[in-house]
Scaffold this active site. Structure first.
Site, mmCIF file in Angstrom:
data_model
loop_
_atom_site.group_PDB
_atom_site.id
_atom_site.type_symbol
_atom_site.label_atom_id
_atom_site.label_comp_id
_atom_site.label_asym_id
_atom_site.label_seq_id
_atom_site.Cartn_x
_atom_site.Cartn_y
_atom_site.Cartn_z
ATOM 1 N N ASP A 11 55.196 -2.408 21.352
ATOM 2 C CA ASP A 11 55.330 -1.081 21.958
ATOM 3 C C ASP A 11 54.325 -0.141 21.284
ATOM 4 O OD1 ASP A 11 58.319 0.703 22.978
ATOM 5 O OD2 ASP A 11 56.207 1.248 23.165
ATOM 6 N N ASP A 109 52.021 0.454 28.115
ATOM 7 C CA ASP A 109 52.126 0.528 26.658
ATOM 8 C C ASP A 109 53.106 -0.471 26.064
ATOM 9 O OD1 ASP A 109 54.310 1.723 27.757
ATOM 10 O OD2 ASP A 109 54.381 3.400 26.372
ATOM 11 N N GLU A 110 53.392 -1.536 26.829
ATOM 12 C CA GLU A 110 54.368 -2.501 26.346
ATOM 13 C C GLU A 110 53.993 -3.900 26.768
ATOM 14 O OE1 GLU A 110 58.618 -1.945 27.135
ATOM 15 O OE2 GLU A 110 58.015 0.012 27.904
#
Length: 346
Positions: A11, A109-110
């Site tokens: 993350d 973003d992951e």
DNA sequence: TCTGGGGTCCTAGGACCC
DNA sequence: TCTGGGGTCCTAGGACCC
């Protein structure tokens, strides 16, 4: 220790803000809010993200920019720049893909990683180091037996840390937390659970599945208990996701009341979505029109097409027919057109 | 706190059919 | 005639996530 399978959740910390700070290093340490066109006086615009310095003023993502501005007049407001985030995300995912892991991208973003190792913390540290060196971005990494555990672990690892949450320490870590700490239980369900006397993860884990099914449905009810027990999907899927549908919507700065203007906007959205579908080589099976009127009342009308298509005129005509089925007597603050794709035969 | 935009999945009720 | 039972599809809405 023998090697075994692990799920890692990577993350990126404060992703959007971090990308902006790379472009504007002089803003480091200052409260920064990103969202909309970056004008904090614009109504009906919300923050995409806020730096830790901005959060200290009570600003958070989803907050109206005008509220954020009121809370912290000294904050710097930047416009949102999706292509830049897309590019930064691609660089990070490329770094992850260089490792001997299976990568399932989960948004900008992951990512979930499937790895076989005897030392997941060492792997996580290597990943963090590589991402930081190559992209100048920090990430938190959660380690778990499944995606749910790994996802919550990355939250516990923030900022820029590593945390392991497996079935071994699940109960000890999670039992006393509120049910909305679980990934998939939000404010509404948490409140309903509380009304049943289920406040904590431990209480939900011990609840009667049949009772939960009665209140939340045959799939959801038992699934909530499953989450509370720390279970979850453990398969990392590396094949690209096939979208189920697509949509475009607009919130107007000033409400629309003119029927022709509303129809024109729906036509534009419908044609836009149809072109997107054609570009993605996907056929449209169903069209839906969303109308949000004052006071924030949202309605949808949908219809199946006679035959799948990407023809803008067909989609626009269908959307206008659906618009006719809406009550347009109140001022309109949002219009949207969504489509469902036909799924390719496997 | 006057509430974005883009997704996914589930549920419930009604229609329709046998 | 006053009423079954199951299956499937469609539609609208709700909840969650980033």
């Amino acid at each position: 220790m023998a090697a075994r399978d692990w799920i890692l959740h990577v993350d990126l910390d404060q992703f959007i803000a971090a990308v902006e700070l790379l472009r504007h290093p002089e803003l480091r340490g200052r409260p920064v809010v990103v969202g909309g066109s970056g004008d904090p006086t614009q109504p009906r615009t919300v923050a995409a993200t806020a730096t830790y310095e901005a959060r200290a003023h009570g600003i958070h993502s989803g907050m109206p920019l005008r509220t954020a501005h009121r809370r912290c007049p000294d904050a710097v407001f930047l416009p949102s720049d999706p292509p830049a985030y897309e590019a930064a995300s691609a660089r990070v995912m490329a770094v992850l893909n260089e490792f001997p892991v299976r990568v399932e991208v989960w948004g900008w973003d992951e990512a979930f990683l499937g790895a076989t190792t005897d030392d997941p913390e060492a792997l996580a540290a290597d990943l963090q180091h590589a991402v930081r060196t190559r992209t100048h971005l920090d990430c938190s990494i959660g380690i778990g037996d499944n995606k749910h555990q790994a996802k919550l672990a990355s939250g516990l690892a923030k900022p820029a840390g590593i945390h392991r949450l497996t079935s071994d320490n699940w109960a000890q870590t999670m039992n006393d937390r509120p049910t909305d700490a679980l990934w998939g239980i939000g404010a509404k369900i948490s409140k309903k659970l509380a009304a049943l006397g289920l406040h904590t993860v431990a209480q939900l884990a011990a609840a009667d599945p049949a009772e939960l099914a009665r209140h939340f449905g045959p799939t959801n009810g038992p699934w909530y208990r499953y989450l509370a027990l720390g279970k979850g999907e453990a398969e990392v899927v590396t094949t690209p996701w096939i979208a189920r549908g697509h949509s475009r919507e607009t919130t107007f700065r000033h409400d629309l009341t003119d029927r022709d203007a509303i129809a024109r906007h729906i036509t534009g959205l419908a044609e836009h979505v149809a072109r997107d579908a054609a570009e993605a080589c996907r056929d449209i099976a169903r069209v839906s029109v969303k109308v949000r009127t004052t006071p924030f009342l949202t309605r949808t009308r949908q219809a199946r097409l006679d035959a799948p298509t990407t023809d803008p005129a067909t989609v626009a005509r269908t959307a206008l027919n659906l618009l006719d089925r809406h009550d347009l007597t109140r001022p309109v603050r949002l219009l949207g057109v969504a489509v469902e794709y036909t799924m390719p035969k496997t």
